[in-house]
Scaffold this motif. Structure first.
Motif, PDB file in Angstrom:
ATOM      1  N   HIS A  94       0.826  -1.214   0.000  1.00  5.34           N
ATOM      2  CA  HIS A  94       0.000   0.000   0.000  1.00  5.34           C
ATOM      3  C   HIS A  94       0.859   1.262   0.000  1.00  5.34           C
ATOM      4  O   HIS A  94       0.455   2.307  -0.518  1.00  5.34           O
ATOM      5  N   GLU A  95       2.062   1.180   0.548  1.00  7.76           N
ATOM      6  CA  GLU A  95       2.964   2.324   0.550  1.00  7.76           C
ATOM      7  C   GLU A  95       3.479   2.603  -0.868  1.00  7.76           C
ATOM      8  O   GLU A  95       3.537   3.755  -1.315  1.00  7.76           O
ATOM      9  N   PHE A  96       3.845   1.542  -1.570  1.00  8.42           N
ATOM     10  CA  PHE A  96       4.284   1.685  -2.959  1.00  8.42           C
ATOM     11  C   PHE A  96       3.121   2.157  -3.831  1.00  8.42           C
ATOM     12  O   PHE A  96       3.301   2.971  -4.748  1.00  8.42           O
ATOM     13  N   GLN A  97       1.926   1.668  -3.551  1.00 14.93           N
ATOM     14  CA  GLN A  97       0.734   2.082  -4.289  1.00 14.93           C
ATOM     15  C   GLN A  97       0.542   3.586  -4.203  1.00 14.93           C
ATOM     16  O   GLN A  97       0.253   4.252  -5.210  1.00 14.93           O
ATOM     17  N   GLN A  98       0.720   4.146  -3.019  1.00 14.54           N
ATOM     18  CA  GLN A  98       0.580   5.588  -2.838  1.00 14.54           C
ATOM     19  C   GLN A  98       1.668   6.347  -3.595  1.00 14.54           C
ATOM     20  O   GLN A  98       1.416   7.409  -4.171  1.00 14.54           O
ATOM     21  N   GLU A  99       2.888   5.794  -3.622  1.00 19.68           N
ATOM     22  CA  GLU A  99       3.975   6.451  -4.355  1.00 19.68           C
ATOM     23  C   GLU A  99       3.679   6.491  -5.845  1.00 19.68           C
ATOM     24  O   GLU A  99       3.900   7.508  -6.518  1.00 19.68           O
ATOM     25  N   VAL A 100       3.187   5.369  -6.388  1.00 24.71           N
ATOM     26  CA  VAL A 100       2.837   5.319  -7.809  1.00 24.71           C
ATOM     27  C   VAL A 100       1.790   6.384  -8.126  1.00 24.71           C
ATOM     28  O   VAL A 100       1.916   7.135  -9.104  1.00 24.71           O
ATOM     29  N   LEU A 101       0.754   6.440  -7.297  1.00 24.50           N
ATOM     30  CA  LEU A 101      -0.310   7.433  -7.505  1.00 24.50           C
ATOM     31  C   LEU A 101       0.251   8.851  -7.465  1.00 24.50           C
ATOM     32  O   LEU A 101      -0.061   9.688  -8.325  1.00 24.50           O
ATOM     33  N   THR A 102       1.106   9.121  -6.498  1.00 25.16           N
ATOM     34  CA  THR A 102       1.658  10.463  -6.328  1.00 25.16           C
ATOM     35  C   THR A 102       2.540  10.873  -7.508  1.00 25.16           C
ATOM     36  O   THR A 102       2.415  11.983  -8.048  1.00 25.16           O
ATOM     37  N   LEU A 103       3.421   9.965  -7.937  1.00 27.33           N
ATOM     38  CA  LEU A 103       4.361  10.304  -9.006  1.00 27.33           C
ATOM     39  C   LEU A 103       3.664  10.549 -10.334  1.00 27.33           C
ATOM     40  O   LEU A 103       4.027  11.462 -11.081  1.00 27.33           O
ATOM     41  N   PHE A 104       2.666   9.726 -10.651  1.00 26.95           N
ATOM     42  CA  PHE A 104       1.989   9.884 -11.938  1.00 26.95           C
ATOM     43  C   PHE A 104       0.982  11.027 -11.932  1.00 26.95           C
ATOM     44  O   PHE A 104       0.727  11.633 -12.979  1.00 26.95           O
ATOM     45  N   SER A 105       0.394  11.326 -10.786  1.00 28.63           N
ATOM     46  CA  SER A 105      -0.632  12.369 -10.748  1.00 28.63           C
ATOM     47  C   SER A 105      -0.053  13.763 -10.562  1.00 28.63           C
ATOM     48  O   SER A 105      -0.713  14.757 -10.894  1.00 28.63           O
ATOM     49  N   ALA A 106       1.189  13.854 -10.089  1.00 22.15           N
ATOM     50  CA  ALA A 106       1.784  15.167  -9.816  1.00 22.15           C
ATOM     51  C   ALA A 106       1.764  16.104 -11.024  1.00 22.15           C
ATOM     52  O   ALA A 106       1.432  17.291 -10.883  1.00 22.15           O
ATOM     53  N   PRO A 107       2.098  15.635 -12.250  1.00 20.96           N
ATOM     54  CA  PRO A 107       2.101  16.568 -13.392  1.00 20.96           C
ATOM     55  C   PRO A 107       0.707  16.914 -13.901  1.00 20.96           C
ATOM     56  O   PRO A 107       0.580  17.766 -14.784  1.00 20.96           O
ATOM     57  N   CYS A 108      -0.331  16.254 -13.381  1.00 15.87           N
ATOM     58  CA  CYS A 108      -1.683  16.458 -13.903  1.00 15.87           C
ATOM     59  C   CYS A 108      -2.377  17.659 -13.280  1.00 15.87           C
ATOM     60  O   CYS A 108      -3.554  17.907 -13.539  1.00 15.87           O
ATOM     61  N   ASN A 109      -1.680  18.390 -12.456  1.00 13.12           N
ATOM     62  CA  ASN A 109      -2.184  19.645 -11.907  1.00 13.12           C
ATOM     63  C   ASN A 109      -2.348  20.658 -13.040  1.00 13.12           C
ATOM     64  O   ASN A 109      -1.469  20.822 -13.875  1.00 13.12           O
ATOM     65  N   ILE A 110      -3.484  21.342 -13.069  1.00 13.49           N
ATOM     66  CA  ILE A 110      -3.783  22.256 -14.173  1.00 13.49           C
ATOM     67  C   ILE A 110      -2.721  23.347 -14.313  1.00 13.49           C
ATOM     68  O   ILE A 110      -2.339  23.731 -15.427  1.00 13.49           O
ATOM     69  N   GLU A 111      -2.206  23.852 -13.200  1.00 10.41           N
ATOM     70  CA  GLU A 111      -1.185  24.888 -13.286  1.00 10.41           C
ATOM     71  C   GLU A 111       0.076  24.357 -13.963  1.00 10.41           C
ATOM     72  O   GLU A 111       0.706  25.049 -14.774  1.00 10.41           O
ATOM     73  N   LYS A 112       0.446  23.132 -13.631  1.00  9.92           N
ATOM     74  CA  LYS A 112       1.623  22.537 -14.267  1.00  9.92           C
ATOM     75  C   LYS A 112       1.349  22.256 -15.741  1.00  9.92           C
ATOM     76  O   LYS A 112       2.239  22.412 -16.588  1.00  9.92           O
TER      77      LYS A 112
END
Length: 522
Positions: A56-74
């Motif tokens: 579950h810890e790795f799962q959260q890292e995967v989610l965080t790394l891939f979703s980080a650039p999807c911020n509208i400002e970025k």
């Protein structure tokens, strides 16, 4: 006595473990030992194995790394950077932002029956297409008859004369089957060609053959010769009189297809195994050197031109990469060549997923820490598996869990925790792909529009398996583009309304090629 099937499963699992620990393919496992020179000798030094951590810890890292650039400002920032790159390449580049010879979009009133050819890596399609005008809503274009001919290894190896003779036979067969009266009357039939291989375009209807790749031999001995003329001569030898009136690529054909139906169409997007886009821009947006040697009369007629963007080549040092993207890129035959493509298309989404799974097996004991056999091979996971997992709404992902067990050769169905991890990984990978593609589309849109301009609607002809069939991809892409436009408007204080609509297409290459023939001015 142990049932035979259980015993066989155990033996197969032992075989996989033996292969896994002996082979250890590049990029999946950290080596347990290494050789370090010391005082002129080499010693094996044991290194610590991978650090284990909860799934579950790795799962959260995967989610965080891939979703980080999807911020509208970025995404706004990346879009502006991509636009700057587009503008630069529009001025001087021999590899991308390539102007076609097509300077006219259809009016939607063109009528007639045309022959369209589509030569791809595995099929040769010949179609009789009827254009009935835009007023026939839903029936503007009709494929009256079409033959699909498989291009197998035997055909790929044919020398030039035999390959074009084979094409001529297939064209003749389709005309006979369709009952086209022009054959009986010995008329010259206008045809258009979608050619999915390199070509040095010399005019709207001509282009010199370049090396084709993909195992084809028909370019040998005819390099630099005119493709349209070779086809015409081969057909003439069979008693079929044809004239090639248009040679076009799939992105341009897709744009013409949708423009015939909808006059607000000025862009197309191909997103399947690979990706590309075409856009209709003013001639003055390109540097003079981009056009090569063209008849001055072409410039007299051309105010705008369809541009083959080769958009897959953009994004280096702009699009944020994860460590799995970097692994894929390093191991690729052409690292850094097509950054956008490596993170968005059907060819690569499955490979990114494979690399994530491999790390989870190694460091989180996914699947009991035993690497599935098909994870050992690069590009062994099809994007269809990702789609199946993402669209599975059953409790506990029962349907996709059974598919994962079968495809991975697992003894047991994946647990709820394992399926939760796989689903998070799939959604993270595909949603980022959507965001990056939307960012690239917005940057192209901004070449001809500004959020402060008056109200506008732009139709983007969308073609390809990923944008057409991957669950939710097209709608998410359209929403991301809308959100970027909205964010820019808020900053500028604009109240204009801009719509960018991703229009799904059907048989766009064939139908668009027929449109290309209809609008020819030659």
């Amino acid at each position: 006595m142990m049932p035979l099937e259980i015993l066989q499963n155990i033996l197969r699992r032992i075989d996989r473990l033996i292969v896994f620990f002996i082979i250890r393919p590049f990029g999946l496992l950290r080596p347990k030992t290494t050789s370090t020179p010391t005082s002129g000798t080499r010693h094996n030094v044991d290194l610590p194995g991978p650090t284990m951590r909860p799934l579950h810890e790795f799962q959260q890292e995967v989610l965080t790394l891939f979703s980080a650039p999807c911020n509208i400002e970025k995404m706004r920032y990346m879009s502006q950077c991509l636009k700057n790159e587009y503008v630069k390449k529009l001025q001087s580049s021999t590899a991308c932002m390539l102007p076609s010879f097509c300077h006219t979009l259809p009016t939607g009133q063109e009528r007639g029956t045309f022959i369209a050819l589509d030569v791809g890596g595995s099929t040769f399609r010949v179609a009789l297409v009827e254009l009935a005008s835009r007023s026939h809503n839903g029936e503007e274009m009709t494929i009256k008859h079409m033959t699909v001919n498989k291009i197998n290894e035997e055909v790929r190896r044919l020398p030039a004369a035999e390959f074009f003779a084979w094409m001529a036979i297939k064209i003749q067969d389709m005309l006979h089957q369709s009952g086209d009266e022009r054959m009986a009357q010995n008329e010259t039939i206008s045809i258009g060609l979608a050619w999915s291989f390199p070509i040095e375009q010399t005019g709207y209807r001509g282009g010199n053959i370049q090396p084709m790749g993909k195992g084809f031999k028909c370019h040998e001995g005819v390099l630099g010769q005119d493709l349209g003329l070779l086809i015409e001569q081969a057909c003439q030898a069979r008693g079929v009189r044809v004239r090639v009136k248009a040679i076009i690529n799939d992105s341009s054909a897709t744009l013409l297809y949708q423009a015939y139906k909808d006059p607000t169409t000025t862009m197309s997007l191909i997103l399947g195994t690979g990706t590309n886009a075409a856009i209709y821009l003013p001639v003055k947006a390109l540097g003079a050197d981009k056009f090569g040697e063209r008849d001055p009369s072409w410039f007299d007629r051309a105010e705008k031109v369809i541009i083959n963007t080769e958009v897959s080549m953009f994004g280096k040092d702009i699009l944020v990469m994860t460590r799995w993207d970097e692994q894929l890129n390093r191991a690729h035959q052409l690292p850094d060549f097509q950054p956008l493509e490596y993170m968005t298309t059907g060819r690569y989404l499955g490979e990114i997923f494979r690399l994530v799974i491999a790390e989870a097996v190694e460091t989180c004991q996914l699947f009991g820490g035993v690497m599935p056999e098909n994870i050992l091979d690069r590009y062994s996971l099809d994007t269809a598996l990702l789609a199946a997992i993402e669209e599975d709404t059953t409790m506990g992902c029962i349907s996709s869990a059974e598919r994962v067990q079968k495809e991975f050769g697992l003894l047991n169905t994946p647990s709820l925790a394992e399926m939760s991890f796989l689903r998070t990984a799939v959604e993270s990978i595909s949603h980022r792909a959507t965001a990056y593609m939307a960012t690239a589309v917005h940057a192209l849109w901004s070449l001809e529009h500004n959020e402060q301009d008056e109200n506008s609607k732009t139709s983007v002809a969308a073609n390809g398996s990923v944008v057409s069939m991957y669950p939710g991809f097209r709608a998410r892409c359209q929403n991301y583009v809308a959100n970027i436009i909205s964010a820019n408007q808020k900053l500028s204080g604009s109240t204009s309304e801009h719509q960018v609509i991703m229009q799904p297409t059907h048989e766009a290459t064939i139908l668009g090629t027929a449109v290309a023939v209809a609008i020819t001015d030659e």
